[in-house]
Enzyme design. Structure first.
Site, PDB file in Angstrom:
ATOM      1  N   HIS A 356      95.543  51.662   8.510  1.00 49.46           N
ATOM      2  CA  HIS A 356      93.950  51.946   8.337  1.00 49.46           C
ATOM      3  C   HIS A 356      93.297  51.815   9.070  1.00 49.46           C
ATOM      4  CE1 HIS A 356      95.691  53.589   4.181  1.00 49.46           C
ATOM      5  NE2 HIS A 356      96.252  52.681   4.068  1.00 49.46           N
ATOM      6  N   LYS A 545      78.858  56.895   3.803  1.00 51.13           N
ATOM      7  CA  LYS A 545      80.145  56.266   4.118  1.00 51.13           C
ATOM      8  C   LYS A 545      79.475  54.777   4.656  1.00 51.13           C
ATOM      9  CE  LYS A 545      80.290  58.511   8.555  1.00 51.13           C
ATOM     10  NZ  LYS A 545      81.635  59.017   8.323  1.00 51.13           N
ATOM     11  N   ARG A 546      80.475  53.656   4.318  1.00 55.65           N
ATOM     12  CA  ARG A 546      79.973  51.957   4.556  1.00 55.65           C
ATOM     13  C   ARG A 546      79.762  52.506   5.784  1.00 55.65           C
ATOM     14  NH1 ARG A 546      82.388  48.499   0.821  1.00 55.65           N
ATOM     15  NH2 ARG A 546      81.499  46.851   2.636  1.00 55.65           N
ATOM     16  N   LYS A 551      80.925  53.060  12.767  1.00 53.23           N
ATOM     17  CA  LYS A 551      80.947  54.733  12.388  1.00 53.23           C
ATOM     18  C   LYS A 551      79.218  55.429  13.043  1.00 53.23           C
ATOM     19  CE  LYS A 551      83.357  53.880   8.102  1.00 53.23           C
ATOM     20  NZ  LYS A 551      83.312  54.168   7.757  1.00 53.23           N
ATOM     21  N   THR A 653      87.632  60.113   5.804  1.00 52.87           N
ATOM     22  CA  THR A 653      88.433  60.823   3.819  1.00 52.87           C
ATOM     23  C   THR A 653      86.814  62.255   3.850  1.00 52.87           C
ATOM     24  OG1 THR A 653      88.144  58.871   3.255  1.00 52.87           O
ATOM     25  CG2 THR A 653      90.642  60.472   3.622  1.00 52.87           C
ATOM     26  N   LYS A 657      86.598  66.006   2.123  1.00 49.79           N
ATOM     27  CA  LYS A 657      85.711  66.720   1.283  1.00 49.79           C
ATOM     28  C   LYS A 657      84.360  67.478   2.245  1.00 49.79           C
ATOM     29  CE  LYS A 657      86.610  61.981  -0.408  1.00 49.79           C
ATOM     30  NZ  LYS A 657      86.705  60.815  -0.915  1.00 49.79           N
TER      31      LYS A 657
HETATM   32  C1  26V Z   1      90.382  45.276   4.263  1.00 51.73           C
HETATM   33  C2  26V Z   1      89.144  44.176   3.377  1.00 51.73           C
HETATM   34  C3  26V Z   1      89.334  44.388   2.591  1.00 51.73           C
HETATM   35  C4  26V Z   1      88.328  43.443   1.805  1.00 51.73           C
HETATM   36  C5  26V Z   1      88.733  41.696   3.025  1.00 51.73           C
HETATM   37  C6  26V Z   1      88.627  41.243   4.082  1.00 51.73           C
HETATM   38  C7  26V Z   1      89.188  43.433   4.120  1.00 51.73           C
HETATM   39  C8  26V Z   1      89.858  43.505   6.172  1.00 51.73           C
HETATM   40  C9  26V Z   1      89.939  44.642   6.084  1.00 51.73           C
HETATM   41  C10 26V Z   1      89.906  45.801   5.578  1.00 51.73           C
HETATM   42  C11 26V Z   1      90.818  47.103   5.892  1.00 51.73           C
HETATM   43  C12 26V Z   1      89.786  48.004   5.499  1.00 51.73           C
HETATM   44  C13 26V Z   1      90.790  49.299   6.162  1.00 51.73           C
HETATM   45  C14 26V Z   1      89.795  50.973   5.624  1.00 51.73           C
HETATM   46  O1  26V Z   1      89.112  50.651   5.254  1.00 51.73           O
HETATM   47  N1  26V Z   1      90.004  51.545   6.279  1.00 51.73           N
HETATM   48  C15 26V Z   1      89.717  52.879   6.697  1.00 51.73           C
HETATM   49  O2  26V Z   1      91.288  53.716   5.645  1.00 51.73           O
HETATM   50  C16 26V Z   1      90.512  54.885   5.160  1.00 51.73           C
HETATM   51  C17 26V Z   1      91.868  55.958   4.970  1.00 51.73           C
HETATM   52  O3  26V Z   1      93.048  55.670   5.382  1.00 51.73           O
HETATM   53  C18 26V Z   1      90.285  55.425   6.525  1.00 51.73           C
HETATM   54  O4  26V Z   1      90.526  56.817   6.075  1.00 51.73           O
HETATM   55  C19 26V Z   1      89.163  55.207   7.802  1.00 51.73           C
HETATM   56  O5  26V Z   1      89.148  55.582   8.858  1.00 51.73           O
HETATM   57  C20 26V Z   1      89.382  53.714   7.587  1.00 51.73           C
HETATM   58  O6  26V Z   1      88.894  53.171   8.379  1.00 51.73           O
END
Ligand code: 26V
Length: 811
Positions: A356, A545-546, A551, A653, A657
């Site tokens: 992702h 968004k975050r 972004k 995503t 929406k």
């Molecule tokens: C998440 C986390 C969560 C907490 C701990 C550390 C950590 C490290 C990396 C990540 C990766 C998150 C990746 C993510 O959220 N990607 C998003 O995924 C969406 C669904 O596929 C996509 O639409 C977004 O473009 C993408 O940024």
């Protein structure tokens, strides 16, 4: 589908109030009422679920297990009632009992068990998997605290704990008898038998109990019901002061402490990896409990694990559940006694991986020492997997150590989770066409040349029943009228039928009227909640968004300051009223992101207080952006800001929406925007900026943001102003410096805001010109809705089912 009358639902609700809370309707609070309704729906779903599970068992059907550390579910009462086909009846029953259904829906806390896109995607996919009648189970952790609640105090983000379980646990069914044991720490003692086989014994470990708290997932217009299994962590022993042996007492304290903290809180980082030991404990706790639970049921049904890979696919949502690979190996080796090759064959035909993100800072790399002490047996297995893979790589790449080292699983004292996934998973997919290409061309290029057939694309999608039909009832009604009914709800392509009306004046006017009404609705909600009064005559331009530098919320800010300057220079100029809405949570430790939030609030205060801007320019930061707020905002949005640096946003995503709710997109050719553009053509989207390839080559040839600063007077003025700060005297030179100077290893303007500024400004001009031609705007809006069907999660799930899972789907 079972039908319920108003009288039946009323009776069921009253029964719950009596039995569970000892209350009559007259003395039931809204909280009681909410819980009673949830329990009634839960019962209905449980009945369906037992049937589903019997069918799957009898038919020996292949099952999907969707492992994700995040499921951003939002609210469930209205959703479940909708899917069960009893929403209207439930509303009538509630009104009959003297309660307002909409008020009751509003008191439900969001189940915020996720950060953003990745978690919300998992939630949408559960809905589609169930609606498409796939035997599927979601697995995650039952975090006591979900994503933090955001307050804005003096313009700054303050985090508050999100204790959602008080009401939210109405949906959860504890299954004590399906508790699993997860072991941490200790050491491994080898026992060699006379045949030369090793039987490793784990001693001195700490046990944590994993207790399932199941959430039933109803599908739309089907009795098929799946489960989201949320693991809660508990200590196996109460701390007993009377334990005579000191060793036992300390062990008990240790077990309790470890257990209590594991399921305490969701990590609020998004796209940023930190090697925290508690996070690793969460990951292993979650995968170990999950694998044991799947294996236990499989063994009970088939008596052997030899056919495990034929009956199950384990989809891992990003690398977070990667330890499922060595954990399944451990069980097959140590518990079942299979040989390495037998076990490896099963594992590598079971597990599939979705990537992702391409951001380097998000890639998980665990220090080997941490894994070694926390998970000694897993460490041994990882070493063996890594060593065998290394030999394979050396053979394949003929000793090209550059490639071998890049693809190694263990390197420089770190375990690289993505490489482990590539090594063990039979399928690897990105989440949009562009992203999947980047994985093949760049991030995983060498692995791709080894096994091209392993790499797939599944473009993300959203639950269109929630994100269109439920949240935008007026637009839903129009779609139904124009497409001849509600078929689009199970065949999302049917939305295309709307396009026939693209020249129908009455329909276009209705599109406009619906948007206007949704804007007013949102404005009155916001006024009620926060006192902020929106100008509903202005175009609603939205970026939610975050908060992350890639972004580019900051690019949006630069442009707004430029507009503000134009107005100040020429207060009587012709100016299309614009209301800019932002919503974003920053990871609590991401300082720059927090500063950007502060800047937006500072700019908002400046502009909203300036009489020159009255009824023309407005900037609002929406506090605590979350699923339930998005549900109110999407229908009211007109311009959707999808402005990430090309190549960085895996899919997005939110973009889908907005499109589905008739907003037009101003965006870069990034993530799924590329596919939106393909569907829409240049004429129905406002594209700007460098392409991903241009970003790469500009970086390679040397990017000099200072050149743009010096050559573009408007841009220079904006940057200097932000550096100096606004009326609150807070300087943002720190943020502007990042755009102009490299520092601490990070290049100047890493995300190339300055390179895209002018093109972004022009795209805004085009958008406003179009907005002035209302008929044209409405037509574009209609075309966007009509062509949004491919972004339904049902389409994504059919892709997964056909290309990766090899399971049948309904219809
Ligand atoms: C998440 C986390 C969560 C907490 C701990 C550390 C950590 C490290 C990396 C990540 C990766 C998150 C990746 C993510 O959220 N990607 C998003 O995924 C969406 C669904 O596929 C996509 O639409 C977004 O473009 C993408 O940024």
């Amino acid at each position: 589908m079972a039908e319920y009358t108003k009288a039946q639902l009323t009776e069921l609700i009253i029964g719950k109030l009596h039995r569970n809370f000892g209350r009559d309707v007259e003395d039931a609070t809204p909280n009681h009422m909410f819980k009673a309704c949830a329990l009634v729906l839960r019962d209905i779903m449980s009945g369906h679920q037992m049937n589903t599970s019997n069918q799957v068992w009898e038919g020996q059907e292949r099952q999907v297990h969707y492992l994700s550390l995040e499921f951003l579910m939002g609210r469930s009462l209205e959703k479940n009632a909708y899917n069960l086909g009893i929403l209207d009846t439930l509303k009538e029953a509630l009104e009959g009992l003297g309660f307002s259904a909409s008020d009751l829906f509003e008191i439900e806390p969001d189940a915020g068990l996720g950060n953003g896109g990745l978690g919300r995607l998992a939630a949408c996919y559960l809905d589609s998997m169930t609606t498409l009648e796939i035997p599927a189970t979601g697995y995650s952790i039952c975090y006591e605290l979900g994503i933090f609640k955001q307050k804005i105090v003096d313009g700054k983000q303050v985090e508050q704990a999100d204790n959602w379980l008080g009401l939210g646990d109405a949906w959860l069914i504890p299954k004590m008898d399906e508790t699993e044991e997860v072991r941490f720490g200790g050491k491994i003692v080898d026992h060699w038998d006379d045949k030369g086989h090793n039987h490793p014994e784990h001693v001195g470990y700490t046990t944590v109990l994993a207790i399932p708290r199941d959430m039933e997932i109803a599908g739309y217009k089907t009795n098929h019901t799946n489960v989201l299994r949320l693991w809660d962590a508990k200590s196996p022993v109460p701390v007993d002061m009377s334990l005579y042996s000191r060793g036992e007492y300390l062990k008990a304290v240790e077990q309790q402490a470890m257990a209590e903290v594991i399921a305490k809180v969701l990590y609020p980082d998004d796209n940023h990896y930190e090697g925290k030991s508690l996070r690793l404990k969460q990951q292993y706790f979650f995968v170990s409990a999950t694998v044991q639970s799947i294996v236990r049921k499989h063994r009970a049904q088939y008596g052997t694990l030899r056919n495990f890979h034929q009956k199950h696919v384990i989809q891992i949502n990003d690398t977070h559940p990667t330890l499922v690979i060595p954990e399944l190996m451990r069980i097959l080796l140590d518990v079942e006694g299979y040989s390495w090759d037998e076990a490896w064959n099963i594992v590598t035909h079971t597990v599939a991986y979705t990537n992702h993100t391409v951001l380097a800072e998000a890639l998980e790399r665990w220090p080997q020492g941490l894994i070694e002490t926390l998970l000694p047996r897993i460490w041994q297995i990882l070493k063996e997997i890594a060593a065998r893979y290394q030999r394979q790589l050396e053979q394949h790449f003929g000793g090209d150590m550059n490639k071998v080292s890049k693809m190694a699983i263990i390197w420089n004292g770190e375990v690289r989770m993505a490489n482990l996934c590539i090594c063990a998973c039979y399928a690897v997919n990105g989440v949009s066409a562009l992203h999947s290409e980047i994985l093949k061309k760049d991030v995983f290029h060498d692995a791709y040349t080894m096994h091209p057939e392993q790499f797939k694309n599944v473009t993300n999608g959203i639950d269109h029943r929630r994100w269109l039909s439920q949240i935008n009832p007026k637009l839903d009604a129009l779609v139904r009228e124009c497409t001849g009914g509600d078929d689009y709800l199970i065949h999302p392509d049917a939305i295309l039928g709307l396009e026939k009306y693209k020249n129908d004046k009455a329909v276009l006017e209705r599109m406009e009227a619906i948007k206007k009404e949704n804007k007013r609705r949102f404005a009155s909600y916001l006024a009620r909640e926060s006192g902020v009064v929106l100008n509903t005559d202005a175009i609603f331009d939205v970026q939610v968004k975050r908060l992350h530098e890639y972004k580019r919320q900051l690019l949006n800010v630069l442009h707004i300051v430029h507009l503000y300057n134009q107005l100040r220079d020429n207060p009587n100029m012709e100016f299309t009223p614009q209301t800019f809405l932002f919503g974003a949570k920053a990871a609590p430790g991401y300082h720059v992101a927090k500063r950007i939030i502060q800047l937006i609030n500072s700019l908002s205060a400046q502009i909203n207080a300036d009489p020159i801007c009255k009824d023309k320019l407005q900037v609002v930061f929406l506090e605590n952006y979350r699923v339930s707020l998005a549900e109110k905002l999407m229908p009211a949005s007109e311009l959707s800001e999808q402005i990430s640096t090309a190549g960085k946003e895996a899919s997005g995503t939110g973009n889908m929406k907005f499109m589905m709710n008739g907003a037009l997109t101003i965006g870069t050719l990034d993530g799924a925007n590329v596919e939106m553009h393909q569907k829409l053509g240049d004429e129905n989207i406002f594209l700007f900026g460098l392409t991903a390839d241009q970003v790469t080559s500009l970086k390679a040839s040397g990017y000099h943001p200072q050149d743009y600063y010096h050559q573009n007077g408007d841009l220079k003025r904006v940057i200097d102003q932000i550096s100096a700060g606004f009326a609150d005297k807070e300087s943002y030179a720190d943020l502007m410096d990042r755009l102009l100077r490299s520092a601490g290893g990070s290049p100047a303007d890493d995300y190339m805001l300055l390179a895209d500024f002018d093109s972004y400004r022009q795209a805004h001009c085009r958008a406003l010109e179009t907005y002035a031609d209302r008929q044209r705007w409405n037509q574009m809006s209609l075309i966007n809705v009509a062509r949004s069907g491919i972004f339904a999660a049902d389409r994504s799930i059919r892709d997964y089912a056909r290309d990766i899972w090899h399971v049948p789907t309904r219809e």
